[in-house]
Motif scaffolding. Structure first.
Motif, PDB file in Angstrom:
ATOM      1  N   ARG A  94      22.045  21.588  20.795  1.00 36.81           N
ATOM      2  CA  ARG A  94      23.125  22.200  21.455  1.00 36.81           C
ATOM      3  C   ARG A  94      24.368  22.524  20.616  1.00 36.81           C
ATOM      4  O   ARG A  94      24.849  21.343  20.159  1.00 36.81           O
ATOM      5  CB  ARG A  94      23.623  21.926  22.950  1.00 36.81           C
ATOM      6  CG  ARG A  94      22.217  21.954  24.010  1.00 36.81           C
ATOM      7  CD  ARG A  94      22.420  21.264  25.105  1.00 36.81           C
ATOM      8  NE  ARG A  94      21.570  20.539  25.680  1.00 36.81           N
ATOM      9  CZ  ARG A  94      20.642  21.161  26.334  1.00 36.81           C
ATOM     10  NH1 ARG A  94      20.829  22.598  26.702  1.00 36.81           N
ATOM     11  NH2 ARG A  94      19.593  20.353  27.129  1.00 36.81           N
ATOM     12  N   GLU A 153      27.601  29.195  24.583  1.00 27.08           N
ATOM     13  CA  GLU A 153      26.500  27.864  24.338  1.00 27.08           C
ATOM     14  C   GLU A 153      25.320  28.593  23.664  1.00 27.08           C
ATOM     15  O   GLU A 153      24.496  29.527  24.285  1.00 27.08           O
ATOM     16  CB  GLU A 153      26.446  27.592  25.789  1.00 27.08           C
ATOM     17  CG  GLU A 153      27.479  27.044  26.424  1.00 27.08           C
ATOM     18  CD  GLU A 153      28.071  25.634  26.123  1.00 27.08           C
ATOM     19  OE1 GLU A 153      27.218  24.966  25.487  1.00 27.08           O
ATOM     20  OE2 GLU A 153      29.187  25.694  26.069  1.00 27.08           O
ATOM     21  N   GLN A 154      24.797  27.636  22.956  1.00 26.70           N
ATOM     22  CA  GLN A 154      23.649  28.064  21.991  1.00 26.70           C
ATOM     23  C   GLN A 154      22.798  26.633  22.141  1.00 26.70           C
ATOM     24  O   GLN A 154      23.142  25.558  22.107  1.00 26.70           O
ATOM     25  CB  GLN A 154      23.929  28.194  20.646  1.00 26.70           C
ATOM     26  CG  GLN A 154      24.931  29.338  20.275  1.00 26.70           C
ATOM     27  CD  GLN A 154      24.443  30.662  20.805  1.00 26.70           C
ATOM     28  OE1 GLN A 154      23.389  31.052  20.620  1.00 26.70           O
ATOM     29  NE2 GLN A 154      25.314  31.645  21.545  1.00 26.70           N
ATOM     30  N   GLU A 155      21.511  26.965  22.149  1.00 24.54           N
ATOM     31  CA  GLU A 155      20.559  25.989  22.299  1.00 24.54           C
ATOM     32  C   GLU A 155      19.364  26.425  21.754  1.00 24.54           C
ATOM     33  O   GLU A 155      18.753  27.430  21.853  1.00 24.54           O
ATOM     34  CB  GLU A 155      20.347  25.231  23.785  1.00 24.54           C
ATOM     35  CG  GLU A 155      19.794  26.473  24.803  1.00 24.54           C
ATOM     36  CD  GLU A 155      19.195  25.532  26.117  1.00 24.54           C
ATOM     37  OE1 GLU A 155      20.128  24.959  26.733  1.00 24.54           O
ATOM     38  OE2 GLU A 155      18.121  25.559  26.297  1.00 24.54           O
TER      39      GLU A 155
END
Length: 472
Positions: free
Chosen positions: A152, A160-162
């Motif tokens: 993440r 937000e990136q995951e």
RNA sequence: GGCGCUAUCGUCUAAGGGUUAGGACGAAGCCCUCUCAAGGCUUAAAUACGGGUUCGAAUCCCGUUAGCGCUACCA
């Protein structure tokens, strides 16, 4: 204090997208009292050229923004290699002895994209033995797949990136030549240079997951990242030198007579907005307004055609800046444009400046001063057909020659005095002043379009004006 | 194929639950005027599609479609 880097690779001229990335990095850095670092990412020895490097410097210098520290990755290869080996010693990477996929077709690659069978689990003894025997290998990062690990990060633009580690392949750290790959070199340098913020193109968004893993493996804090939407062609494709030619180079705009600041301003508006409808902005205004929060997430089209490589909005912006720019700062730029066209810039700065002021509201580019503006700086200019037609009306030449004679003898020569002399003559001869006014412009400039005829008299000067009227 | 990102006038963008969906470029027209510009005014022009949620959706959710990116011993 933020430490921010711009890291171009010298494989072509300075690309318009790179220029924008540089500008955003610069704005972010200056806004936050940070340090701007220029790092040349030249680990691809096959594609790097010195001319490309030079054109990058040329382009950046033209923008006129500057930087504080400067590095070349090719001078730091030991560091990259040491970091890669340290990762290997921690058991987080492995040697892959599989020969390069010379003829591997797409299907083959896609079915086995994660790693080469057998290689991640090669016993250390065997790996060492084969390496010692001189067998070539690439060093690959061992991505923690099958562990449920989710990588993440919070992107400054995309949020937000995951991503599941399961979806990340075992990427290379060191090539069989021993040279680091981009990922290794970039992260090792980011860590070593204590980079705190990375602002780069969105094409690196997916790569960031790998980089997070690498920073962890190096026990280094991961910089904050922000990705910029890409600049694309009108057909939606990526801007490329091969397909789109010189439009992708900043030199196209420089050579088209743009003020450096116009280009900076224009590029800022591609993918970013101050949110208050302002478009023409000074450097300070850009600095005051800049924020990653104002960066858009959708790619932006650079609007050009084959016939016209310049985005119309950029040209408009240039005309606006040309109009508002301090004349004293314009003088050297216009002088350079004149010189480049083989003309001699006026020596009298005050008169030169005045001429620029008279002309600039109808020009959009510095090149116009040597083009349409030529008659104001040179006696050698063409008589346009429509201007010639203006002179071919009955009596026109005769009256204009008379006007010339009167101006030559007049006690003074100013815009106002020329006007009264001309109007008196028109009244005397019973012709409309417009005939003489428009005729004079045609005679003095060879053009029917241009500034007020009286301003033209003023700019051209008495000697030249009289000569041009006399020679009709 | 897998994963990720994105989707408002032709283009750049604003509006992040309630607006006649705003501005700019470009286009067209008018005013001004010694020509041409500039400047002022006006017009045409958009929420990809389908479902939800809600009193109310450009805005939130899901799907579809399309585009882009990554998936190299390029960067």
């Amino acid at each position: 204090m933020p430490r921010v880097r711009f890291a171009p690779s010298p494989t072509g001229y300075l690309h318009i997208g790179s220029a924008r990335t540089f500008i955003f990095n610069w704005l972010f850095t200056r806004k936050n009292n940070g340090t701007m670092i220029l790092r040349i990412d030249d680990t691809d020895i096959d594609r790097n050229t010195e001319t490309s490097l030079q054109s990058i410097y040329d382009g950046l210098n033209w923008l006129g923004l500057g930087w504080d520290e400067h590095y070349r990755q090719s001078e730091r290869l030991d560091l990259h290699r040491r970091q890669a080996l340290a990762i290997f010693e921690k058991g987080l990477a492995y040697r892959d002895f599989t020969p390069a996929h010379a003829g591997a077709d797409d299907d083959e690659r896609k079915s086995a994209w994660l790693f080469n069978p057998g290689m991640p689990d090669l016993p250390r003894e065997e790996s060492d033995r084969r390496a010692a025997a001189g067998e070539p290998f690439v060093l690959r990062f061992k991505v923690p797949r099958g562990t449920g690990r989710v990588i993440r990060f919070a992107d400054g633009v995309y949020g937000e990136q995951e991503k599941d580690a399961d979806d990340v392949e075992d990427f290379a750290l060191l090539r069989s030549s021993g040279l680091p790959t981009y990922h290794m070199a970039s992260c090792a340098d980011d860590a070593d240079l204590r980079i705190t913020n990375i602002i780069r193109g969105q094409d690196h968004l997916s790569n960031t997951f790998k980089h997070i893993l690498l920073f962890e493996a190096m026990d280094a804090p991961a910089p904050e990242v922000a990705h910029l939407p890409l600049l694309i062609a009108p057909d939606g494709s990526k801007l490329s030198k091969r397909r789109h030619g010189p439009v992708v180079s900043v030199t196209t705009y420089r050579d088209a007579g743009f003020l450096p600041h116009t280009y900076v301003n224009f590029l800022c508006l591609l993918g970013w907005s101050p949110k208050d409808n302002r478009e023409q902005m000074t450097r300070q205004e850009l600095l005051d307004a800049f924020s990653l929060a104002g960066v858009n997430r959708a790619n932006a089209v650079v609007n050009f055609t084959e016939a016209d490589p310049i985005d119309p909005k950029a040209l408009w912006l240039n005309s606006q800046h040309l109009r508002a720019w301090p004349v004293e700062e314009l003088i050297p730029l216009v002088a350079a444009a004149l010189t480049a066209a083989g003309l001699t810039p006026p020596g009298d700065a005050a008169k030169f400046g005045h001429t620029i002021e008279v002309l600039r509201s109808r020009f959009a580019s510095l090149l116009d001063f040597a083009g349409r503006g030529r008659p104001y700086f040179s006696d050698e200019f063409e008589m346009q057909p429509d201007a010639a037609a203006k002179l071919d009306v009955p009596q026109a030449r005769e009256l204009l020659r008379e006007l010339g004679a009167r101006l030559e003898k007049a006690p003074e020569y100013t815009e106002a005095s020329v006007e009264s002399t001309l109007r008196e003559l028109a009244a005397e001869k019973g012709v409309k002043a417009g005939v003489l006014i428009n005729g004079a412009r045609a005679a003095l400039t060879g053009q029917t379009a241009g500034p007020s005829a009286f301003a033209v008299f003023d700019c051209v000067g008495r000697d030249r004006a009289v000569a041009r009227l006399r020679n009709l």
